[in-house]
Design a protein around this motif. Structure first.
Motif, PDB file in Angstrom:
ATOM      1  N   MET A  69      46.616  47.888  25.680  1.00 38.24           N
ATOM      2  CA  MET A  69      45.750  46.944  24.954  1.00 38.24           C
ATOM      3  C   MET A  69      45.612  45.697  25.836  1.00 38.24           C
ATOM      4  N   PRO A  70      44.822  45.784  26.906  1.00 36.43           N
ATOM      5  CA  PRO A  70      44.806  44.684  27.874  1.00 36.43           C
ATOM      6  C   PRO A  70      44.154  43.432  27.295  1.00 36.43           C
ATOM      7  N   ASP A  71      44.614  42.252  27.757  1.00 39.56           N
ATOM      8  CA  ASP A  71      43.900  41.041  27.363  1.00 39.56           C
ATOM      9  C   ASP A  71      42.706  40.842  28.307  1.00 39.56           C
ATOM     10  N   LYS A  72      41.874  39.865  27.984  1.00 39.80           N
ATOM     11  CA  LYS A  72      40.633  39.697  28.754  1.00 39.80           C
ATOM     12  C   LYS A  72      40.920  39.355  30.210  1.00 39.80           C
ATOM     13  N   ALA A  73      41.991  38.592  30.442  1.00 41.87           N
ATOM     14  CA  ALA A  73      42.331  38.212  31.821  1.00 41.87           C
ATOM     15  C   ALA A  73      42.551  39.465  32.670  1.00 41.87           C
ATOM     16  N   GLU A  74      43.259  40.429  32.101  1.00 42.06           N
ATOM     17  CA  GLU A  74      43.565  41.646  32.864  1.00 42.06           C
ATOM     18  C   GLU A  74      42.296  42.472  33.112  1.00 42.06           C
ATOM     19  N   VAL A  75      41.447  42.547  32.121  1.00 44.15           N
ATOM     20  CA  VAL A  75      40.205  43.322  32.269  1.00 44.15           C
ATOM     21  C   VAL A  75      39.332  42.695  33.366  1.00 44.15           C
ATOM     22  N   VAL A  76      39.178  41.383  33.303  1.00 40.91           N
ATOM     23  CA  VAL A  76      38.350  40.692  34.302  1.00 40.91           C
ATOM     24  C   VAL A  76      38.984  40.829  35.687  1.00 40.91           C
ATOM     25  N   ASN A  77      40.298  40.732  35.725  1.00 42.24           N
ATOM     26  CA  ASN A  77      41.018  40.841  36.985  1.00 42.24           C
ATOM     27  C   ASN A  77      40.851  42.226  37.612  1.00 42.24           C
ATOM     28  N   LYS A  78      40.930  43.266  36.802  1.00 43.27           N
ATOM     29  CA  LYS A  78      40.862  44.641  37.332  1.00 43.27           C
ATOM     30  C   LYS A  78      39.426  45.115  37.563  1.00 43.27           C
ATOM     31  N   LEU A  79      38.513  44.710  36.682  1.00 45.19           N
ATOM     32  CA  LEU A  79      37.151  45.268  36.767  1.00 45.19           C
ATOM     33  C   LEU A  79      36.126  44.277  37.296  1.00 45.19           C
ATOM     34  N   GLY A  80      36.361  42.975  37.092  1.00 41.36           N
ATOM     35  CA  GLY A  80      35.409  41.959  37.555  1.00 41.36           C
ATOM     36  C   GLY A  80      34.364  41.632  36.501  1.00 41.36           C
ATOM     37  N   HIS A  81      33.625  40.536  36.724  1.00 37.39           N
ATOM     38  CA  HIS A  81      32.527  40.188  35.811  1.00 37.39           C
ATOM     39  C   HIS A  81      31.469  39.356  36.542  1.00 37.39           C
ATOM     40  N   ASP A  82      31.321  39.639  37.855  1.00 43.90           N
ATOM     41  CA  ASP A  82      30.316  38.855  38.585  1.00 43.90           C
ATOM     42  C   ASP A  82      29.012  39.644  38.741  1.00 43.90           C
ATOM     43  N   SER A  83      28.101  39.129  39.561  1.00 39.10           N
ATOM     44  CA  SER A  83      26.768  39.744  39.603  1.00 39.10           C
ATOM     45  C   SER A  83      26.636  40.840  40.659  1.00 39.10           C
ATOM     46  N   SER A  84      27.769  41.267  41.240  1.00 34.68           N
ATOM     47  CA  SER A  84      27.695  42.441  42.116  1.00 34.68           C
ATOM     48  C   SER A  84      27.843  43.692  41.249  1.00 34.68           C
ATOM     49  N   ALA A  85      27.226  44.789  41.678  1.00 34.88           N
ATOM     50  CA  ALA A  85      27.293  46.014  40.868  1.00 34.88           C
ATOM     51  C   ALA A  85      28.731  46.543  40.731  1.00 34.88           C
ATOM     52  N   PRO A  86      29.529  46.588  41.821  1.00 34.23           N
ATOM     53  CA  PRO A  86      30.884  47.122  41.655  1.00 34.23           C
ATOM     54  C   PRO A  86      31.749  46.288  40.707  1.00 34.23           C
ATOM     55  N   ASN A  87      31.440  44.998  40.560  1.00 29.16           N
ATOM     56  CA  ASN A  87      32.217  44.131  39.663  1.00 29.16           C
ATOM     57  C   ASN A  87      31.533  43.904  38.319  1.00 29.16           C
ATOM     58  N   SER A  88      30.640  44.767  37.935  1.00 29.07           N
ATOM     59  CA  SER A  88      30.019  44.602  36.612  1.00 29.07           C
ATOM     60  C   SER A  88      29.641  45.927  35.934  1.00 29.07           C
ATOM     61  N   VAL A  89      29.193  46.928  36.689  1.00 23.00           N
ATOM     62  CA  VAL A  89      28.851  48.212  36.039  1.00 23.00           C
ATOM     63  C   VAL A  89      30.105  48.826  35.384  1.00 23.00           C
ATOM     64  N   PRO A  90      31.252  48.894  36.099  1.00 22.53           N
ATOM     65  CA  PRO A  90      32.446  49.435  35.426  1.00 22.53           C
ATOM     66  C   PRO A  90      32.865  48.590  34.218  1.00 22.53           C
ATOM     67  N   THR A  91      32.638  47.282  34.272  1.00 23.30           N
ATOM     68  CA  THR A  91      32.997  46.398  33.157  1.00 23.30           C
ATOM     69  C   THR A  91      32.165  46.752  31.924  1.00 23.30           C
ATOM     70  N   ALA A  92      30.892  47.047  32.146  1.00 22.59           N
ATOM     71  CA  ALA A  92      30.022  47.450  31.036  1.00 22.59           C
ATOM     72  C   ALA A  92      30.468  48.802  30.480  1.00 22.59           C
ATOM     73  N   ILE A  93      30.803  49.723  31.367  1.00 23.71           N
ATOM     74  CA  ILE A  93      31.251  51.048  30.911  1.00 23.71           C
ATOM     75  C   ILE A  93      32.529  50.901  30.082  1.00 23.71           C
ATOM     76  N   TYR A  94      33.445  50.060  30.559  1.00 22.34           N
ATOM     77  CA  TYR A  94      34.690  49.842  29.802  1.00 22.34           C
ATOM     78  C   TYR A  94      34.395  49.199  28.435  1.00 22.34           C
ATOM     79  N   SER A  95      33.491  48.229  28.426  1.00 22.12           N
ATOM     80  CA  SER A  95      33.167  47.553  27.154  1.00 22.12           C
ATOM     81  C   SER A  95      32.654  48.549  26.132  1.00 22.12           C
ATOM     82  N   PHE A  96      31.819  49.480  26.607  1.00 19.51           N
ATOM     83  CA  PHE A  96      31.326  50.522  25.689  1.00 19.51           C
ATOM     84  C   PHE A  96      32.452  51.451  25.258  1.00 19.51           C
ATOM     85  N   VAL A  97      33.134  52.033  26.239  1.00 20.93           N
ATOM     86  CA  VAL A  97      34.101  53.090  25.910  1.00 20.93           C
ATOM     87  C   VAL A  97      35.222  52.546  25.011  1.00 20.93           C
TER      88      VAL A  97
END
Ligand code: AR6
Ligand code: MG
Length: 326
Positions: A220-248
């Motif tokens: 049950m990761p906190d937001k810091a860990e999710v952002v740290n592992k997946l990213g949240h910037d405007s590059s595709a590698p640091n945002s497409v997986p974040t969106a997939i995780y948010s959905f799943v």
């Protein structure tokens, strides 16, 4: 799946893009702590710089893709590039790489040559992933064609391998979500495993990120860990997986998945838009809260127009399927 459900899912992924884009726009660039401190859990559309419910470049470019596929009954790079150029409204807030590629094409460079000249070898920004919903829907039953068209549509502005792979991965997540029945429990691990298999060897940066998603789903990761592992910037590698995780991680409910994506901060409009596309493809339009749909901008190319594009795309798809010999 019956045709009505399929239609609802086509509409869901395109309106889902608009909704996520509009929810995220007012807090773009904020970190998750600032969002939490100022808005708590953001569940209401705030007043954005162009008004409540307005969209950014994400949705504007998605409209260009849908119009082009409808008009050409498939992919045509020159036509799609033309539509991006004609729809371009700087007030929507475009990434610099996209602006540069489109202006090269406007000045006579071929649609398939301009993208490579940006950032010396192509952009890996998330700009070609954020707009991909119509391609994920139109090729929901054909992964090879989906990959080919996702790559080609990306290369107009985002020719870097990571840009093209991000677009294909996002399109594949949308296609998979369309193929699933939302009334059945989602097998989260296998949804992600299938996407790992889909990613090409050249896109291995995504395979590693998707592996992180599998681990995050187990705790049950906190937001810091999710952002740290997946990213949240405007590059595709640091945002497409974040969106997939948010959905799943929030697949039970459209609203929860998109609100969570935006709550992570960073490139909130685009991560919201991409999560909205996947979640809308899964739940359909019927899963999107009416209070969000009600406030979406609805002028010349607004909510109703986007819905009509999704319906046309679905109609063309059904006609093609009915004509096919199998
Ligand atoms: N080398 C270094 N940095 C790069 C490279 C590269 N090859 N490619 C991308 N970046 P861009 P977009 C970084 O400009 O993808 C809007 O708000 C670089 O930091 O192609 O069309 C949209 O709504 C660059 O600034 O834009 C999206 O949220 C960034 O990636 C967002 O902008 C974005 O790449 C991205 O739009
Ligand atoms: Mg945007």
């Amino acid at each position: 799946m019956n045709n009505d459900m399929l239609k609802d899912k086509f509409v869901g992924c395109m309106l889902g893009t608009h909704v996520g884009d509009a929810l995220g726009m007012p807090v773009e660039g904020y970190d998750y702590k600032t969002i939490e401190a100022n808005f708590g859990e953001l569940r209401q559309m705030l007043d954005a710089r162009l008004g409540v419910g307005t969209y950014t470049d994400d949705t504007e470019m998605m409209i260009g893709i849908a119009e082009s596929i409808i008009e050409c009954e498939g992919f045509d790079g020159a036509d799609m590039a033309d539509r991006f150029i004609n729809l371009y409204n700087p007030e929507r807030g475009y990434g610099q790489g996209t602006v540069n590629a489109l202006s090269l094409i406007k000045n006579g460079v071929e649609w398939n040559l301009a993208g490579e000249r940006v950032f010396g070898g192509g952009s890996y920004g998330n700009g070609s992933s954020m707009r991909i919903a119509p391609i994920g829907a139109f090729y929901y039953d054909d992964p090879n064609k989906l990959r080919e068209v996702a790559y080609d549509s990306s290369s107009i502005t985002h020719a870097h391998t990571f840009g093209k792979e991000g677009a294909a991965l996002q399109a594949s997540a949308i296609a998979k979500a369309i193929n699933l029945d939302p009334s059945e429990e989602l097998d989260k691990q296998s949804f992600v495993s299938d996407l790992i298999m889909f990613v090409s060897d050249e896109g291995k940066i995504y395979k590693a990120k998707m592996q992180h998603i599998k681990e995050l789903l187990g705790c049950m990761p906190d937001k810091a860990e999710v952002v740290n592992k997946l990213g949240h910037d405007s590059s595709a590698p640091n945002s497409v997986p974040t969106a997939i995780y948010s959905f799943v991680s929030h697949s039970h409910d459209f609203e929860d998945s998109v609100a969570y994506a935006v709550s992570l901060g960073g490139d909130t409009d685009t991560i919201g838009a991409m999560t909205g596309a996947i979640s809308g493809a899964y739940h359909g339009k019927r899963g999107i809260p009416e209070r969000w749909l009600d406030v979406l901008e609805n002028g010349e190319r607004g909510r109703d127009y986007i819905e009509s594009l999704a319906e046309k795309l679905w109609e063309i798809k059904i006609n093609i399927k009915n004509k096919s010999p199998l």
